[in-house]
Design a protein around this motif. Structure first.
Motif, PDB file in Angstrom:
ATOM      1  N   SER A  20       0.818  -1.216   0.000  1.00 17.84           N
ATOM      2  CA  SER A  20       0.000   0.000   0.000  1.00 17.84           C
ATOM      3  C   SER A  20       0.855   1.270   0.000  1.00 17.84           C
ATOM      4  O   SER A  20       0.431   2.298  -0.514  1.00 17.84           O
ATOM      5  CB  SER A  20      -0.968  -0.003   1.175  1.00 17.84           C
ATOM      6  N   SER A  40      -4.174  -0.756   2.593  1.00 21.51           N
ATOM      7  CA  SER A  40      -4.891  -1.398   1.484  1.00 21.51           C
ATOM      8  C   SER A  40      -6.410  -1.358   1.646  1.00 21.51           C
ATOM      9  O   SER A  40      -7.128  -1.107   0.684  1.00 21.51           O
ATOM     10  CB  SER A  40      -4.410  -2.834   1.300  1.00 21.51           C
ATOM     11  N   TRP A  64      -7.048  -5.133  -5.809  1.00 21.23           N
ATOM     12  CA  TRP A  64      -7.185  -5.379  -4.373  1.00 21.23           C
ATOM     13  C   TRP A  64      -7.560  -6.820  -4.106  1.00 21.23           C
ATOM     14  O   TRP A  64      -8.340  -7.433  -4.838  1.00 21.23           O
ATOM     15  CB  TRP A  64      -8.261  -4.470  -3.787  1.00 21.23           C
ATOM     16  N   HIS A  68      -3.945  -6.773   0.641  1.00 16.56           N
ATOM     17  CA  HIS A  68      -2.920  -6.569  -0.385  1.00 16.56           C
ATOM     18  C   HIS A  68      -3.479  -5.751  -1.547  1.00 16.56           C
ATOM     19  O   HIS A  68      -4.643  -5.904  -1.917  1.00 16.56           O
ATOM     20  CB  HIS A  68      -2.413  -7.915  -0.894  1.00 16.56           C
ATOM     21  N   VAL A  69      -2.638  -4.893  -2.117  1.00 16.75           N
ATOM     22  CA  VAL A  69      -2.983  -4.116  -3.308  1.00 16.75           C
ATOM     23  C   VAL A  69      -1.825  -4.148  -4.297  1.00 16.75           C
ATOM     24  O   VAL A  69      -0.677  -4.394  -3.929  1.00 16.75           O
ATOM     25  CB  VAL A  69      -3.330  -2.643  -2.991  1.00 16.75           C
TER      26      VAL A  69
END
Length: 109
Positions: A20, A40, A64, A68-69
């Motif tokens: 992020s 995120s 996404w 997590h991104v």
């Protein structure tokens, strides 16, 4: 994998990033989204009105999944700060749950 930028847990730059931190850096520095959140989940909430299927993602869109991104690169690939063992690298966009459309975001600004 670009060795001048690397994965760092809770990293927010200028060269070490977590997932992020990396997306925040890119969106604020290159797209001028200065109020883009840091984590995120908040990033997904910020872009929630522009959610699309991952299969519809365009280059630059936010990707996404839980905790997590990443960013859609094109041709089914993501670019992301994946972890200490992988660094900042390309991955498979299909691993993500949702995408968030930048073009729709900017169309509404």
């Amino acid at each position: 994998n670009d060795n001048s930028y690397y994965y760092q847990w809770a990293g927010n730059g200028p060269k070490g990033y977590d997932c992020s931190g990396f997306t925040k850096y890119l969106y604020s520095t290159y797209l001028g989204i200065n109020d883009f959140p840091r984590n995120s989940g908040e990033q997904a909430n910020y872009m929630s009105a522009y959610r699309i299927p991952v299969s519809d993602a365009q280059p630059g869109d936010l990707l996404w999944k839980k905790n997590h991104v990443g960013i859609y690169y094109g041709n089914g690939q993501s670019v992301e700060a994946m972890g200490a063992n992988w660094g900042i690298c390309f991955g498979k966009a299909s691993r993500f749950t949702y995408a968030y459309s930048l073009s729709r975001y900017f169309a509404n600004k």
